[in-house]
Design an enzyme around this catalytic site. Sequence first.
Site, mmCIF file in Angstrom:
data_model
loop_
_atom_site.group_PDB
_atom_site.id
_atom_site.type_symbol
_atom_site.label_atom_id
_atom_site.label_comp_id
_atom_site.label_asym_id
_atom_site.label_seq_id
_atom_site.Cartn_x
_atom_site.Cartn_y
_atom_site.Cartn_z
ATOM 1 N N ASN A 23 0.864 -1.180 0.000
ATOM 2 C CA ASN A 23 0.000 0.000 0.000
ATOM 3 C C ASN A 23 0.900 1.229 0.000
ATOM 4 O O ASN A 23 1.473 1.574 1.028
ATOM 5 C CB ASN A 23 -0.898 -0.024 1.247
ATOM 6 C CG ASN A 23 -1.726 1.237 1.364
ATOM 7 O OD1 ASN A 23 -1.881 1.986 0.395
ATOM 8 N ND2 ASN A 23 -2.284 1.488 2.543
ATOM 9 N N TRP A 24 1.009 1.856 -1.160
ATOM 10 C CA TRP A 24 1.917 3.014 -1.263
ATOM 11 C C TRP A 24 1.300 4.288 -0.690
ATOM 12 O O TRP A 24 1.970 5.316 -0.614
ATOM 13 C CB TRP A 24 2.311 3.245 -2.728
ATOM 14 C CG TRP A 24 3.194 2.176 -3.295
ATOM 15 C CD1 TRP A 24 3.743 1.122 -2.621
ATOM 16 C CD2 TRP A 24 3.640 2.059 -4.658
ATOM 17 N NE1 TRP A 24 4.500 0.356 -3.483
ATOM 18 C CE2 TRP A 24 4.462 0.905 -4.727
ATOM 19 C CE3 TRP A 24 3.432 2.802 -5.820
ATOM 20 C CZ2 TRP A 24 5.061 0.497 -5.918
ATOM 21 C CZ3 TRP A 24 4.025 2.388 -7.000
ATOM 22 C CH2 TRP A 24 4.838 1.247 -7.047
ATOM 23 N N LYS A 25 0.040 4.244 -0.358
ATOM 24 C CA LYS A 25 -0.669 5.437 0.151
ATOM 25 C C LYS A 25 -0.450 6.607 -0.822
ATOM 26 O O LYS A 25 -0.343 6.381 -2.023
ATOM 27 C CB LYS A 25 -0.208 5.771 1.567
ATOM 28 C CG LYS A 25 -0.194 4.557 2.486
ATOM 29 C CD LYS A 25 -0.028 4.910 3.923
ATOM 30 C CE LYS A 25 0.146 3.634 4.732
ATOM 31 N NZ LYS A 25 -0.021 3.818 6.135
ATOM 32 N N HIS A 111 -9.551 1.164 4.841
ATOM 33 C CA HIS A 111 -8.271 1.371 5.522
ATOM 34 C C HIS A 111 -8.488 2.348 6.679
ATOM 35 O O HIS A 111 -9.298 3.278 6.569
ATOM 36 C CB HIS A 111 -7.243 1.922 4.530
ATOM 37 C CG HIS A 111 -5.851 1.921 5.090
ATOM 38 N ND1 HIS A 111 -5.411 2.885 5.965
ATOM 39 C CD2 HIS A 111 -4.808 1.059 4.915
ATOM 40 C CE1 HIS A 111 -4.149 2.619 6.304
ATOM 41 N NE2 HIS A 111 -3.758 1.514 5.680
ATOM 42 N N GLU A 113 -6.902 4.790 7.672
ATOM 43 C CA GLU A 113 -6.726 6.213 7.331
ATOM 44 C C GLU A 113 -7.960 6.753 6.620
ATOM 45 O O GLU A 113 -8.290 7.933 6.765
ATOM 46 C CB GLU A 113 -5.457 6.389 6.475
ATOM 47 C CG GLU A 113 -4.204 6.213 7.324
ATOM 48 C CD GLU A 113 -3.007 5.635 6.593
ATOM 49 O OE1 GLU A 113 -3.004 5.615 5.357
ATOM 50 O OE2 GLU A 113 -2.075 5.188 7.281
ATOM 51 N N GLU A 183 -5.570 -4.943 10.738
ATOM 52 C CA GLU A 183 -4.583 -3.885 10.917
ATOM 53 C C GLU A 183 -4.884 -3.095 12.185
ATOM 54 O O GLU A 183 -5.689 -2.148 12.155
ATOM 55 C CB GLU A 183 -4.634 -2.920 9.724
ATOM 56 C CG GLU A 183 -4.319 -3.557 8.399
ATOM 57 C CD GLU A 183 -3.699 -2.535 7.455
ATOM 58 O OE1 GLU A 183 -2.543 -2.711 7.098
ATOM 59 O OE2 GLU A 183 -4.378 -1.567 7.115
ATOM 60 N N GLY A 189 2.078 2.526 10.757
ATOM 61 C CA GLY A 189 2.989 3.654 10.590
ATOM 62 C C GLY A 189 3.643 4.120 11.883
ATOM 63 O O GLY A 189 4.230 5.195 11.935
ATOM 64 N N SER A 229 3.268 -1.855 10.600
ATOM 65 C CA SER A 229 4.713 -1.781 10.852
ATOM 66 C C SER A 229 5.442 -3.099 10.562
ATOM 67 O O SER A 229 6.319 -3.502 11.326
ATOM 68 C CB SER A 229 4.982 -1.313 12.284
ATOM 69 O OG SER A 229 4.478 0.000 12.457
ATOM 70 N N GLY A 250 2.792 -1.003 4.394
ATOM 71 C CA GLY A 250 2.774 0.413 4.038
ATOM 72 C C GLY A 250 4.185 0.914 3.792
ATOM 73 O O GLY A 250 4.776 0.705 2.738
ATOM 74 N N GLY A 251 4.767 1.564 4.807
ATOM 75 C CA GLY A 251 6.075 2.205 4.681
ATOM 76 C C GLY A 251 7.143 1.340 4.033
ATOM 77 O O GLY A 251 7.874 1.806 3.144
HETATM 78 C C1 PEP Z 1 -0.841 0.231 6.010
HETATM 79 O O1 PEP Z 1 -0.740 1.238 5.350
HETATM 80 O O2 PEP Z 1 -1.832 -0.462 5.906
HETATM 81 C C2 PEP Z 1 0.260 -0.136 6.921
HETATM 82 C C3 PEP Z 1 0.191 -1.275 7.541
HETATM 83 O O3 PEP Z 1 1.300 0.763 7.037
HETATM 84 P P1 PEP Z 1 2.712 0.487 7.752
HETATM 85 O O4 PEP Z 1 3.232 -0.815 7.224
HETATM 86 O O5 PEP Z 1 3.549 1.650 7.367
HETATM 87 O O6 PEP Z 1 2.452 0.400 9.227
#
Ligand code: PEP
Length: 267
Positions: A23-25, A111, A113, A183, A189, A229, A250-251
């Site tokens: 997930n590049w957001k 999600h 966010e 999640e 994040g 994370s 994500g990151g």
């Molecule tokens: C996400 O965006 O769903 C996520 C899990 O982000 P991260 O891996 O950065 O915590």
Amino acid sequence: MHPAKAGLTENKKMPSKKLIIANWKMNKGLVQSQQFSDELKSYIEKHKVIDAEIILCPPFTSLEAVNRKFNGTAVKLGAQNMHQESIGAYTGEISAGMLKSCGCEFVILGHSERRQYFNETNALINKKVLKALDEGLKPIVCIGENLQEHDDKLTEPVIEEQISVCLQHVSEEGMANVTIAYEPVWAIGTGKNATAHQVESVHNFLRKKLKKMYNEEISKNTKIVYGGSVTPENAKELFAPQTVNGGLIGGASLEVDKFVAIINSAH
Ligand code: PEP
């Protein structure tokens, strides 16, 4: 090596592999998305064995470009959101049909966010899930408790409510195309991941819930991935339990090296 086990060749008969979703957001413009895709593609072609299913979810503006790079390969394309209606006067919105026309097979829905910054509710997410399925997209439905709920030991009731409402009216057949992403919001994040034990216990709880809502087969076969994370350092441990079908990243999905290291820990 059998060609279908290697590299970019698609093989629907392989036993279930871990599913790794990027997930590049709101990161990466067109050029960066193309660069990432080229690097990932050449890594896969060079090293051949990628023992995982990979789904890339770039921003809308990069969907078509990423699709051009991976079209017809085992790397699949997903979007990060969609509107619940098929067409109409919804300025700035993107429909399921539009996503399909860019090559999307998957769409992330609900999600945290989206819930936090765009007020998406379980009821709205349910509408989106039903629309996605209706239009032939496979939803990746995100659920998870926030920090307060986690501290108050409310994880189970919170995710039970989320899954019940988000999957309302989804048929047994529809469930074959649904992936659930657990999640915990406090882990997204933040650099603070859930432990493998916590993840395993929540996934088992979700499977029990799916058994009640549907049946044993759906409880066993529905893919449930963990997100929050995930890094190359913790991925192996987090993905080890059989009940964990992979991860939503994500990151760490923004850099090819890290993403590939996570993919490689999946098997
Ligand atoms: C996400 O965006 O769903 C996520 C899990 O982000 P991260 O891996 O950065 O915590």
